[in-house]
Design an enzyme around this catalytic site. Structure first.
Site, mmCIF file in Angstrom:
data_model
loop_
_atom_site.group_PDB
_atom_site.id
_atom_site.type_symbol
_atom_site.label_atom_id
_atom_site.label_comp_id
_atom_site.label_asym_id
_atom_site.label_seq_id
_atom_site.Cartn_x
_atom_site.Cartn_y
_atom_site.Cartn_z
ATOM 1 N N HIS A 209 0.820 -1.204 0.000
ATOM 2 C CA HIS A 209 0.000 0.000 0.000
ATOM 3 C C HIS A 209 0.858 1.260 0.000
ATOM 4 O O HIS A 209 0.531 2.251 -0.659
ATOM 5 C CB HIS A 209 -0.931 0.001 1.213
ATOM 6 C CG HIS A 209 -2.082 -0.943 1.081
ATOM 7 N ND1 HIS A 209 -2.715 -1.495 2.162
ATOM 8 C CD2 HIS A 209 -2.705 -1.442 -0.005
ATOM 9 C CE1 HIS A 209 -3.683 -2.291 1.740
ATOM 10 N NE2 HIS A 209 -3.690 -2.277 0.438
ATOM 11 N N GLU B 241 -3.550 -9.996 -23.143
ATOM 12 C CA GLU B 241 -2.554 -10.294 -22.117
ATOM 13 C C GLU B 241 -2.358 -11.792 -21.919
ATOM 14 O O GLU B 241 -1.455 -12.219 -21.204
ATOM 15 C CB GLU B 241 -2.940 -9.619 -20.797
ATOM 16 C CG GLU B 241 -4.375 -9.845 -20.390
ATOM 17 C CD GLU B 241 -4.828 -8.869 -19.305
ATOM 18 O OE1 GLU B 241 -3.972 -8.317 -18.590
ATOM 19 O OE2 GLU B 241 -6.051 -8.668 -19.164
ATOM 20 N N ASP C 277 1.216 -8.969 -17.870
ATOM 21 C CA ASP C 277 0.730 -10.350 -17.855
ATOM 22 C C ASP C 277 1.150 -11.100 -19.110
ATOM 23 O O ASP C 277 1.478 -12.287 -19.045
ATOM 24 C CB ASP C 277 -0.801 -10.378 -17.714
ATOM 25 C CG ASP C 277 -1.242 -10.307 -16.256
ATOM 26 O OD1 ASP C 277 -0.529 -10.861 -15.397
ATOM 27 O OD2 ASP C 277 -2.289 -9.717 -15.978
#
Length: 574
Positions: A187, A428, A452
Site C-alpha cells: 500500500h 494479455e 501479464d
C-alpha cells in the site's frame, strides 16, 4: 555507503533525512486492576473517536477526488470497528489485561493468522492490522501518533516500515521515501507512486541513519547513497537539480501533441486507479485515459461498490476529461489483487486461476452492475469499455451478450446511454495474441497488457525474485506476439495500445513505434517524458529496428539494438 533496494516509485532526490521511528510493540503481558467494564468503555470511546476522525478524513479525500486514499482510510475504519476484533479485545480485558495490552494481544493473533497464509497480499493486510492497532494503542495511552501533515521542511523519510496511514496524511514536503521493508505491491508503494514521491523499499542496513543526515536517493536504479564526501554531496545535489531540470524541460510538452520527427501521431494516454490524478494528466496534456483500473474500487472494503457509487466516479472522471476518451476496464481481481468483498477462496496458483473476466462470467451480476454504471456515465463523456484476460472468442462472445442484456435493461428503464460505446479487450493471454485475427472482428480495439503477457509467455511470475531474471518484455517471443497483435489491428482499421510497464520503458518505446503502434497508456507522471521521447523518434527508421528485434535471440541483444539505433539525445533521457 551504497545501499540497494527495490525502486518502488521512480525519481531522484537529494536532501536531509527525517527518521520516523516505528511505534514500539506494546507489552502484551501488562495487567490492569481497573474494572473490566471501565476498561471496555475506554476502548469503545477510543474506537469511536478514531472512527469519527477516519470518516471525516475519508470524506475530505473523496471530495478532493482522491478515491484511492479515501478507500484506504475506509478500509482501516472497517478494521477498527470490526466486531471480531472488538470481541477479542473484550475477551482479553476480561482475562485481566489492560486495554492497550488487550488490543495488542488481539491484533497480534490476527496478524499471525494472516502471515501464516504465506500470501503476499495477506502479509500486506497484516501490516494494515498492525497500523490500525497501533493507532488505537496510541489513543489509549495518550502517545503521539507520527504525523507528516505539518512538515516544516523538505525531507527524505526513512522508516523501518512506514505505516500507510502516515503517508496518507503527508503534505508536499516529502521529497523521498526509504524503507527497510515493503514491496512494489504494498500500500505504501502504491501511495508513493500516486503522490509522485520517489521511493526505495526493501533497503537493508538503514538503522544507522540519523535525523538530518544527507543522502541521495536514486529511485530509478533502486540505490541510496549516504556518508558522502563534500565532493559527492555536490555531485548528488547536481544530480537532483539535473533531474528536476529535466522534468521542468518536459513541461513544454504539456500543450503539444506527441508526433514523431517524420510526422506520425502517437497518442499518449494515462493509466489511473481513481479520480485524484485526473487534473494532473489533463495538465500534462494526456490524450485521455487508456486504462481505468476499476478493481481498486473493490479492494480494501467488505461490501461491493453498487451501481450508483461506480456511476458517480465514472461520471466525474468523464466530465473532467472534457471529451477525451475514458477507457474503463472491468474489474481485474485475482492473482496479485484480492478483494475480501468477493469472498473468494484461496488458490494454489491464482495467476492461472479464477480472476478478472472469469469471475465476471461466472458471477454475471457483478459484471452487470459495473457495465450499467459505465453505460450510464457514457452520456457525460467519451467512454470505452474494456474486458480483461480474454483468452478466446467464447469468452468475448459471452461478455458481449451480458453487455447487450444490460443495454436492453437500461432501454427498458428509459435510462440514456451511448448505444455505440466502443468495446475492446485486453491482449494479455498469449492465446489472445495468437488468435488476434479471430478476435479483431468482435472487438472495437485492442489494448496489450504487457505485464501479464510477458509473464504468461515466459512462465515467469513477475513478483517472484527467484525467476525475475527470466521476466523481460524485450524477450523476442513477447515482441513477436505484440507485433502480431499490432499488425492485425492496423490491417483491420482497429486501434491498438500498450498499457503495461512496457509502454513507459524508453528502451521498448522505439520498438513499439517501429511496429506501427499508435497509442500507449502510462502512469500520469510518465506522460510528459513519453511525449518527449516520441518527439525524438523517427518511425521510418525504427521500422527496421522492430524487424531486427523480433529476429533477435535474447533481450540483451534487443537492448543492444535499441542503443545502437536511437540518438544520443534520446539516450540522455534514461
Amino acid at each position: 555507503m551504497v545501499l540497494k533496494g527495490v525502486a518502488a516509485s521512480p525519481g531522484k532526490a537529494a536532501g536531509n533525512i527525517l527518521v520516523i521511528q516505528d511505534i514500539p510493540e506494546y507489552d502484551r503481558e501488562e495487567k490492569s486492576t481497573a474494572a473490566a467494564q471501565e476498561s471496555i468503555r475506554r476502548v469503545d470511546e477510543a474506537i469511536d473517536e478514531l472512527n469519527c476522525e477516519m470518516e471525516s478524513l475519508s470524506k475530505r479525500l473523496s471530495a478532493a477526488g482522491d478515491d484511492m486514499k479515501a478507500a484506504m482510510v475506509q478500509m482501516h475504519a472497517a478494521m477498527l470497528t470490526d466486531k471480531i476484533l472488538r470481541t477479542e479485545i473484550e475477551k482479553e480485558i476480561n482475562r485481566g489485561y489492560s486495554p492497550p495490552a488487550a488490543v495488542a494481544r488481539a491484533a497480534y493473533r490476527q496478524q499471525k493468522l494472516l502471515l501464516s497464509l504465506n500470501d503476499t497480499l495477506m502479509k500486506e493486510r497484516a501490516q494494515d492490522v498492525k497500523d490500525v492497532s497501533k493507532r488505537l494503542i496510541c489513543r489509549l495511552t495518550g502517545q503521539t501518533y507520527p504525523d507528516l501533515s505539518d512538515l516544516r521542511r523538505e525531507a527524505i523519510i526513512v522508516s523501518d516500515n512506514l505505516l500507510p496511514s502516515m503517508l496518507t496524511s503527508a503534505n508536499g514536503k516529502v521529497k523521498g521515501l526509504i524503507m527497510a521493508k515493503g514491496s512494489k505491491t504494498s500500500h505504501v508503494a502504491i501511495l508513493a507512486a500516486n503522490m509522485g514521491i520517489p521511493a526505495v523499499l526493501g533497503c537493508a542496513s538503514i538503522e544507522n541513519f540519523h535525523d538530518g543526515e544527507f543522502v541521495f536517493l536514486d529511485a530509478v536504479s533502486g540505490t541510496v547513497y549516504s556518508g558522502l564526501s563534500d565532493e559527492k554531496i555536490r555531485w548528488a545535489r547536481g544530480e537532483d537539480v539535473q533531474y528536476r531540470s529535466k522534468l521542468d524541460r518536459l513541461s513544454v510538452w504539456k500543450n503539444r501533441k506527441s508526433v514523431t520527427k517524420d510526422g506520425k501521431r502517437i497518442h499518449v494516454l494515462a493509466n489511473i486507479m481513481d479520480a485524484s490524478v485526473t487534473d494532473q494528466l489533463m495538465e500534462n496534456g494526456a490524450d485521455g485515459v487508456g486504462l481505468f483500473r476499476t478493481e481498486f474500487l473493490y479492494m480494501n472494503r467488505e461490501t461491493m461498490p453498487n451501481e450508483d457509487e461506480q456511476f458517480v466516479i465514472y461520471q466525474n472522471v468523464a466530465k473532467k476529461l472534457k471529451g477525451r476518451p475514458l477507457t474503463i476496464r472491468t474489474m481485474d481481481i485475482g492473482a496479485d489483487k484480492t478483494a475480501s468483498c468477493l469472498k473468494m477462496e484461496k488458490e494454489e496458483n491464482p495467476s492461472l486461476g479464477y480472476r478478472a473476466i472469469r469471475i465476471c462470467l461466472d458471477r454475471p451480476e457483478i459484471l452487470k452492475v459495473q457495465l450499467a454504471a459505465a453505460l450510464r456515465a457514457s452520456v457525460f463523456g467519451k467512454i470505452k469499455i474494456m474486458f480483461p484476460m480474454i483468452s478466446g472468442t467464447e469468452e468475448l462472445d459471452r461478455a458481449l451478450e451480458i453487455l447487450n442484456d444490460v443495454k436492453a435493461e437500461l432501454e427498458k428503464k428509459e435510462i440514456p446511454f451511448d448505444k455505440n460505446v466502443p468495446v475492446g479487450i485486453m491482449i494479455e493471454v498469449p492465446s489472445a495474441a495468437v488468435l488476434a485475427d479471430k478476435l479483431v472482428g468482435k472487438a472495437d480495439f485492442f489494448s496489450i497488457g504487457s505485464n501479464d503477457l510477458t509473464q504468461y509467455t515466459l512462465a515467469a511470475d513477475r513478483l517472484n525474485g527467484r525467476v525475475s531474471h527470466l521476466y523481460s518484455h524485450l524477450n523476442p517471443a513477447v515482441l513477436r506476439l505484440i507485433r502480431n497483435t499490432v499488425e492485425t489491428a492496423n490491417r483491420n482499421g482497429k486501434t491498438c495500445s500498450v498499457c503495461g510497464e512496457m509502454a513507459a520503458d524508453p528502451a521498448a518505446l522505439p520498438i513499439l513505434i517501429g511496429m506501427g503502434l499508435k497509442n500507449i497508456s502510462v502512469n500520469p507522471p510518465s506522460v510528459l517524458l513519453m511525449k518527449n521521447l516520441i518527439g525524438l523518434s523517427d518511425q521510418s527508421r525504427l521500422a527496421f529496428l522492430a524487424e531486427q528485434a523480433v529476429e533477435a535471440e535474447t533481450p540483451q541483444q534487443v537492448l543492444a539494438l535499441v542503443k545502437d539505433t536511437v540518438s544520443q539525445e534520446y539516450k540522455n533521457w534514461y
